[in-house]
Design an enzyme around this catalytic site. Structure first.
Site, PDB file in Angstrom:
ATOM      1  CG  ASN A  61      -0.498   0.016   2.616  1.00  0.00           C
ATOM      2  OD1 ASN A  61       0.672  -0.726   2.694  1.00  0.00           O
ATOM      3  ND2 ASN A  61      -0.938   0.759   3.416  1.00  0.00           N
ATOM      4  CD  GLU A  63      -1.072   5.395   4.842  1.00  0.00           C
ATOM      5  OE1 GLU A  63      -1.937   4.597   5.282  1.00  0.00           O
ATOM      6  OE2 GLU A  63      -0.560   6.271   5.503  1.00  0.00           O
ATOM      7  CB  CYS A  72      -5.167  -1.150  -1.851  1.00  0.00           C
ATOM      8  SG  CYS A  72      -6.590  -0.267  -0.637  1.00  0.00           S
ATOM      9  CD  GLU A  74      -5.326  -5.658  -1.025  1.00  0.00           C
ATOM     10  OE1 GLU A  74      -6.110  -6.368  -0.247  1.00  0.00           O
ATOM     11  OE2 GLU A  74      -5.057  -4.658  -1.122  1.00  0.00           O
ATOM     12  CB  CYS A 111     -10.706  -1.943   0.620  1.00  0.00           C
ATOM     13  SG  CYS A 111     -10.117  -1.535  -0.917  1.00  0.00           S
ATOM     14  CB  CYS A 114      -8.646  -4.279  -3.277  1.00  0.00           C
ATOM     15  SG  CYS A 114      -7.453  -3.042  -3.246  1.00  0.00           S
TER      16      CYS A 114
END
Length: 161
Positions: A61, A63, A72, A74, A111, A114
């Site tokens: 991930n 940010e 993210c 994934e 999430c 994803c």
């Protein structure tokens, strides 16, 4: 009105029970935790993907102070694959996460965004992507496809310090 219930089937195993390829995907996911850029949340996620040719790639991930610009693990892994090895089929995606206390014990599923991207890649490759969710105790939850985890949700309870 049709049946709106969906049965979720997850298998639980210990990491050492998995194939060598699965274990490599998990090790890549763990390695990716150190590549996470997560200074705001302190919540790192790593993903390792095993490809049909036996290679393993990863993503972590990333940010941004402007949260909507975050990405993210994934999706980073899948987009990395699309750029580096277009058309290569993903067999398995391993996912793990940690907070300031280390890899967390609760299974952290992708999430909603994803999950949608995983489903898109399943559609593109006309083959399910098997998901391995790795936890601190080396317990692994296995979902046979991205489609099978739609009912699971990621929420702020994972971020509690």
């Amino acid at each position: 009105m049709g049946n709106t219930e969906q049965e979720i089937r997850l298998k639980e195993v210990q990491a050492e029970q998995l194939s060598e390829g699965d274990q490599k995907a998990i090790q890549e996911a763990i390695r990716q935790l150190d590549l996470s850029y997560s200074p705001y949340s302190g919540f790192s996620v790593g993903a390792g993907i095993e490809l049909e040719d036996g290679t393993v790639m990863g993503g972590s991930n990333q940010e941004n102070a402007s949260y909507p610009l975050c990405m993210c693990a994934e999706r980073v892994a899948l987009y990395h694959l699309a750029a580096a090895k277009p058309g290569t089929k993903v067999l398995t995606m391993a996912i793990t996460a940690r907070n300031q206390n280390g890899i967390i014990e609760r299974a952290v599923f992708p999430c909603g965004a994803c999950r949608q991207v995983i489903l898109e890649y399943e559609r593109i490759q006309k083959h399910p992507i098997r998901l391995l969710i790795y936890t601190r105790s080396a317990k692994v939850l296995i979902a046979e496809s991205g489609a099978s985890i739609l009912p699971f949700a990621f929420d702020e309870s994972f971020l509690i310090k």
